[in-house]
Motif scaffolding. Structure first.
Motif, short mmCIF file in Angstrom:
data_model
loop_
_atom_site.label_atom_id
_atom_site.label_comp_id
_atom_site.label_asym_id
_atom_site.label_seq_id
_atom_site.Cartn_x
_atom_site.Cartn_y
_atom_site.Cartn_z
N ALA A 166 0.83 -1.21 0.00
CA ALA A 166 0.00 0.00 0.00
C ALA A 166 0.87 1.25 0.00
O ALA A 166 0.57 2.23 -0.70
CB ALA A 166 -0.94 -0.01 1.20
N GLY A 167 1.94 1.23 0.78
CA GLY A 167 2.84 2.39 0.84
C GLY A 167 3.53 2.65 -0.49
O GLY A 167 3.66 3.80 -0.92
N ILE A 168 3.97 1.59 -1.15
CA ILE A 168 4.60 1.73 -2.46
C ILE A 168 3.60 2.29 -3.47
O ILE A 168 3.93 3.16 -4.30
CB ILE A 168 5.15 0.37 -2.96
CG1 ILE A 168 6.28 -0.10 -2.03
CG2 ILE A 168 5.67 0.49 -4.39
CD1 ILE A 168 6.76 -1.51 -2.32
N THR A 169 2.37 1.82 -3.39
CA THR A 169 1.32 2.31 -4.28
C THR A 169 1.07 3.79 -4.09
O THR A 169 0.96 4.56 -5.07
CB THR A 169 0.01 1.53 -4.04
OG1 THR A 169 0.24 0.14 -4.25
CG2 THR A 169 -1.09 2.01 -4.98
N ILE A 170 0.98 4.23 -2.83
CA ILE A 170 0.79 5.65 -2.54
C ILE A 170 1.93 6.46 -3.14
O ILE A 170 1.73 7.48 -3.79
CB ILE A 170 0.69 5.90 -1.03
CG1 ILE A 170 -0.62 5.33 -0.47
CG2 ILE A 170 0.78 7.40 -0.72
CD1 ILE A 170 -0.73 5.43 1.04
N PHE A 171 3.15 5.98 -2.90
CA PHE A 171 4.31 6.72 -3.41
C PHE A 171 4.27 6.86 -4.92
O PHE A 171 4.46 7.96 -5.46
CB PHE A 171 5.61 6.02 -3.00
CG PHE A 171 6.81 6.60 -3.70
CD1 PHE A 171 7.33 7.83 -3.30
CD2 PHE A 171 7.38 5.95 -4.78
CE1 PHE A 171 8.41 8.39 -3.98
CE2 PHE A 171 8.45 6.50 -5.46
CZ PHE A 171 8.97 7.72 -5.05
N LEU A 172 4.00 5.76 -5.63
CA LEU A 172 3.98 5.82 -7.08
C LEU A 172 2.88 6.74 -7.59
O LEU A 172 3.03 7.39 -8.63
CB LEU A 172 3.82 4.42 -7.66
CG LEU A 172 5.04 3.50 -7.54
CD1 LEU A 172 4.72 2.11 -8.07
CD2 LEU A 172 6.23 4.08 -8.28
N SER A 173 1.76 6.80 -6.87
CA SER A 173 0.65 7.64 -7.31
C SER A 173 0.92 9.12 -7.10
O SER A 173 0.27 9.96 -7.73
CB SER A 173 -0.65 7.24 -6.59
OG SER A 173 -0.61 7.62 -5.23
N MET A 174 1.88 9.45 -6.23
CA MET A 174 2.17 10.87 -5.98
C MET A 174 3.63 11.23 -6.26
O MET A 174 4.05 12.35 -5.98
CB MET A 174 1.83 11.24 -4.53
CG MET A 174 2.51 10.41 -3.46
SD MET A 174 1.93 10.76 -1.77
CE MET A 174 2.70 12.33 -1.42
N ALA A 175 4.38 10.30 -6.87
CA ALA A 175 5.79 10.56 -7.18
C ALA A 175 5.95 11.69 -8.17
O ALA A 175 7.01 12.32 -8.25
CB ALA A 175 6.45 9.29 -7.71
N TYR A 176 4.87 12.01 -8.92
CA TYR A 176 4.93 13.11 -9.88
C TYR A 176 5.34 14.42 -9.23
O TYR A 176 5.92 15.29 -9.89
CB TYR A 176 3.59 13.28 -10.59
CG TYR A 176 2.46 13.70 -9.68
CD1 TYR A 176 2.24 15.04 -9.36
CD2 TYR A 176 1.59 12.75 -9.13
CE1 TYR A 176 1.20 15.43 -8.53
CE2 TYR A 176 0.56 13.13 -8.30
CZ TYR A 176 0.37 14.46 -8.00
OH TYR A 176 -0.65 14.84 -7.15
N ILE A 177 5.05 14.58 -7.93
CA ILE A 177 5.37 15.84 -7.26
C ILE A 177 6.88 16.08 -7.24
O ILE A 177 7.34 17.22 -7.23
CB ILE A 177 4.80 15.87 -5.81
CG1 ILE A 177 4.87 17.29 -5.23
CG2 ILE A 177 5.54 14.88 -4.91
CD1 ILE A 177 4.06 18.30 -5.97
#
Length: 462
Positions: free
Chosen positions: A31-42
């Motif tokens: 779940a943490g990796i998923t969150i990161f990938l979804s907001m890594a654009y920042i």
């Protein structure tokens, strides 16, 4: 060795209460990796945007990553919530284009130092508001129908953010928005990613959102190698293959404590307006995000309140202060955290996992910056779909204030491209209808304060 492993599991269980929250270590990490990938654009967008304010992109990249690590860890240990923090979109645009550019045009050197000072002051005020539990009371006293409307609105908001980032939704001077070029590789791959994610969900595949994103990225790399996806930096089509040319393991030094209090002393009113603008948007963005993520994860209690919300809000405030000290715009909770909740993330261990990814990104920037918007778009769209399910819990009959207020919260977030605007119209509509229908005694003092802040915002025009 086995004893040490058991000890580690025991400590993890004691800190994050995994069994109580019906989750496990593997689920939380995914779940943490998923969150990161979804907001890594920042990590790519923030340096580019603040460069327009005169700041050094490498320094901003480092500051953005480090502040995200610290803020997210604070969320993990202060509140035990699966929520990640980073420099907020919208807030960074206000920082660069509404504060720094006009100041630069007025002949002020290094206007970004003034903006960082305003963010720092905002963070201090947030810490004080959190300490006296104003923000906590606001979260818990928002009516249930409004909370559900906020959840649905955020779902629509992050869905349109995902579609816009992939080019599926585009601006149009006559109709405001229109369908993008569906023949483009980005749009086709986004559509394929949504289908893949949907199939994985139907098949009950663990980590379906993460695997959907990675599969879409892989298809994009294949498309690039085949010559269909053409790299064109000027058109926003960056290479999907990590580029390590000129790569240095040592990250650039951030701009630490780059404040300018002299402007605040000589332009008190102007500086106060800047601070209030940051304060307002961050306050209600955070409130909306926490409510939306918590409702999606069934973390609200039987009264519709959010347990340990004080710790979550304090983490947000500390993250903002740390970010300003390091040299980046306002740090706030991310609605994209819903992607991790959709993966089954329920505790602060999810946040720790996301924080570790941000820490790794400091040294492996080429890998994480290569994840394109069209790969994260299916995740955001699918999470938007899941958050829409909260509409089934809403009441569309009975108290007209609850009905119309909740509906306004839903429609104004995507239509005005702002979580804060959705909350503003929802709360203002609710208060006004309570007054008109003779139910003024049902309005909690914190709702009156919020209403007054919204009126002030409209008057000032921020």
């Amino acid at each position: 060795m086995k004893s040490k492993t058991n000890d580690a599991k025991s400590i993890t269980e004691r800190i994050f209460k995994l069994k109580q929250n019906k989750t496990n270590v593997k689920t939380e990490i995914m779940a943490g990796i998923t969150i990161f990938l979804s907001m890594a654009y920042i990590l790519a967008v923030n340096p580019s945007m603040l460069a327009d304010a005169g700041m050094s992109p490498p320094a901003v990249f480092t500051a953005t990553a480090i502040s995200a690590v610290i803020g997210t860890l604070c969320m993990a240990f202060f509140a035990n919530y699966p929520v990640a923090l980073a420099s907020g979109m919208g807030l960074n645009a206000y920082f660069a284009y509404s504060v720094c550019v006009p100041l630069a045009e007025a002949g002020i050197n290094d206007p970004w130092k003034i903006a960082l000072t305003a963010v720092f002051v905002e963070g201090i005020i947030f810490i004080l508001l959190s300490a006296v539990k104003f923000r906590e009371t606001l979260v818990n006293k928002v009516p249930v129908n409004l909370k559900l409307g906020i959840t649905v609105g955020i779902g629509l908001f992050i869905a349109i953010v995902g579609l816009e980032s992939a080019g599926v939704v585009a601006g149009d001077p006559s109709s405001l928005v229109t369908l993008g070029d569906m023949r483009s590789p980005q749009c086709v791959l986004t559509a394929a990613g949504i289908i893949i994610t949907g199939v994985l969900y139907f098949k009950n595949v663990k980590g379906y959102v993460l695997w959907g994103m990675l599969a879409t990225w892989l298809l994009g790399i294949i498309a690039q190698l085949a010559g269909w996806y053409v790299v064109d930096e000027a058109a926003g089509a960056a290479s999907l293959i990590p580029d390590f040319s000129g790569y240095s393991l040592m990250p650039a030094a951030p701009e630490i404590f780059a404040f300018d209090f002299s402007y605040a002393a000589s332009h008190v009113l102007d500086f106060a307006v800047i601070v209030f603008s940051f304060l307002f948007v961050d306050l209600f963005d955070t409130v909306g995000t926490l409510i939306g993520v918590a409702d999606r994860g069934n973390m609200l209690d039987k009264n519709g309140n959010l347990p340990r919300v004080g710790g979550a809000l304090m983490a947000d405030a500390v993250g903002t202060v740390v970010g300003a000290c390091l040299g980046t715009s306002t740090v706030t909770s991310y609605a994209e955290s819903s992607t991790g909740v959709a993966q089954g993330g329920r505790t602060g261990l999810t946040a720790v996992s996301a924080a570790c990814c941000f820490a790794a990104a400091i040294f492996l920037a080429p890998v994480f910056l290569a994840v394109p918007g069209f790969a994260t778009a299916p995740a955001l769209v699918f999470v938007g779909l899941l958050m829409m399910s909260s509409v089934k819990k809403m009441k569309f009959e009975g108290d007209i204030a609850d009905v119309v207020g909740g509906f306004m919260a839903i429609i104004m977030m995507p239509f005005t491209y702002s979580i804060a605007n959705g909350i503003m119209f929802g709360i203002m509509t609710w208060v006004i209808l309570k007054i008109i229908t003779g139910k003024i005694r049902e309005i909690h003092p914190v709702m009156w304060v919020s209403f007054a802040l919204f009126v002030l915002r409209l008057i000032i025009g921020v």
